[in-house]
Design a protein around this motif. Structure first.
Motif, PDB file in Angstrom:
ATOM      1  N   GLY A  26       0.701  -1.155   0.033  1.00 47.06           N
ATOM      2  CA  GLY A  26      -0.132   0.029   0.080  1.00 47.06           C
ATOM      3  C   GLY A  26       0.875   1.324   0.031  1.00 47.06           C
ATOM      4  N   ASN A  27       0.134   2.425  -0.245  1.00 47.77           N
ATOM      5  CA  ASN A  27       0.742   3.617  -0.163  1.00 47.77           C
ATOM      6  C   ASN A  27       0.443   4.487   0.964  1.00 47.77           C
ATOM      7  N   GLU A  33      -5.587   3.389   1.643  1.00 50.12           N
ATOM      8  CA  GLU A  33      -4.664   2.731   0.472  1.00 50.12           C
ATOM      9  C   GLU A  33      -3.505   2.058   1.251  1.00 50.12           C
ATOM     10  N   GLY A  34      -3.010   2.512   2.611  1.00 49.01           N
ATOM     11  CA  GLY A  34      -1.794   2.223   3.200  1.00 49.01           C
ATOM     12  C   GLY A  34      -1.919   1.128   4.434  1.00 49.01           C
ATOM     13  N   THR A  60       4.872   0.208  -1.773  1.00 52.58           N
ATOM     14  CA  THR A  60       4.428   0.098  -3.488  1.00 52.58           C
ATOM     15  C   THR A  60       5.614  -0.484  -4.214  1.00 52.58           C
ATOM     16  N   ASP A  79      -3.672  -6.187   1.802  1.00 53.36           N
ATOM     17  CA  ASP A  79      -3.718  -4.828   0.898  1.00 53.36           C
ATOM     18  C   ASP A  79      -5.250  -4.476   0.865  1.00 53.36           C
ATOM     19  N   ALA A  80      -5.446  -3.093   0.719  1.00 60.86           N
ATOM     20  CA  ALA A  80      -6.599  -2.540   0.521  1.00 60.86           C
ATOM     21  C   ALA A  80      -7.158  -2.524  -0.960  1.00 60.86           C
ATOM     22  N   HIS A 111      -1.821   0.546  -7.873  1.00 64.01           N
ATOM     23  CA  HIS A 111      -1.699  -0.197  -7.071  1.00 64.01           C
ATOM     24  C   HIS A 111      -1.997  -1.630  -7.263  1.00 64.01           C
ATOM     25  N   LEU A 142      -9.420   6.786  -0.240  1.00 65.43           N
ATOM     26  CA  LEU A 142      -8.148   6.644  -0.672  1.00 65.43           C
ATOM     27  C   LEU A 142      -7.638   8.201  -0.918  1.00 65.43           C
TER      28      LEU A 142
END
Length: 184
Positions: A26-27, A33-34, A60, A79-80, A111, A142
């Protein structure tokens, strides 16, 4: 509630000369998203005293994760993913259930493409562990943010149990899948 495609234990054995690997993806700059990265950091603290599993913040990195995953006996990806369900809801995709889910993703962020490319690359070089799973967590947002939303943050405390259940499933011939797992 996801359903089990079958309750039959797959013919998967873990190579005991290698450790299983848990990878959070994730970011961190994109809110929920993280969640995979936050999960990896949480699990590193929870599993700090354990030598039977490795935890990696995959961020990522995408295809850069080929080597560590190829060297693992099993892989659990966190993961998301847009599951089109309630924020913070987690679903576990195991083995071919994971493969089918990734192939059928309808909406992809940049992603998500990395997750698809990563598993496809590992399969092409015949290094995708047979024992593999994705813990997919529904994001709420997000948007640009460094914190998780409350419903997504709340799922972090359940991840050690999910991971231990998956590892037990692969290690113990008598264990059965959980009702909420989507499997082959």
């Amino acid at each position: 509630m996801p359903s089990v495609i079958t309750t039959r234990k797959p013919d998967v054995s873990i190579d005991t000369t290698k450790k299983p690997l848990i990878v959070g993806l994730g970011n961190l700059l994109r809110g929920d998203e993280g969640v995979g990265v936050h999960a990896a950091k949480h699990l590193m603290k929870q599993f700090d005293d354990r030598c039977d599993v490795d935890v990696l913040d995959g961020g990522t990195l995408g295809l850069s994760l080929i080597e560590p995953i190829a060297g693992a006996s099993a892989v659990i990806l966190i993961d998301a993913v847009n599951l089109q369900t309630t924020p913070g809801r987690a679903q576990v995709f195991v083995g071919a259930g994971l493969d089918r889910f990734i192939v059928n993703l309808k909406t992809r962020t940049a992603h998500d493409v990395n997750l698809v490319d990563l598993t496809n690359a590992l399969r092409l070089i015949d290094c995708l562990p047979q024992a593999r799973a994705l813990i997919a967590i529904q994001p709420q947002t997000l948007q640009w943010a460094t914190d998780l939303t409350p419903p997504v943050d709340a799922v972090l405390s359940t991840l050690p149990v999910f991971c231990d259940q998956l590892l037990a499933f692969w290690r113990q011939p008598s264990s059965v899948p959980k009702a909420s797992w989507i499997m082959s």
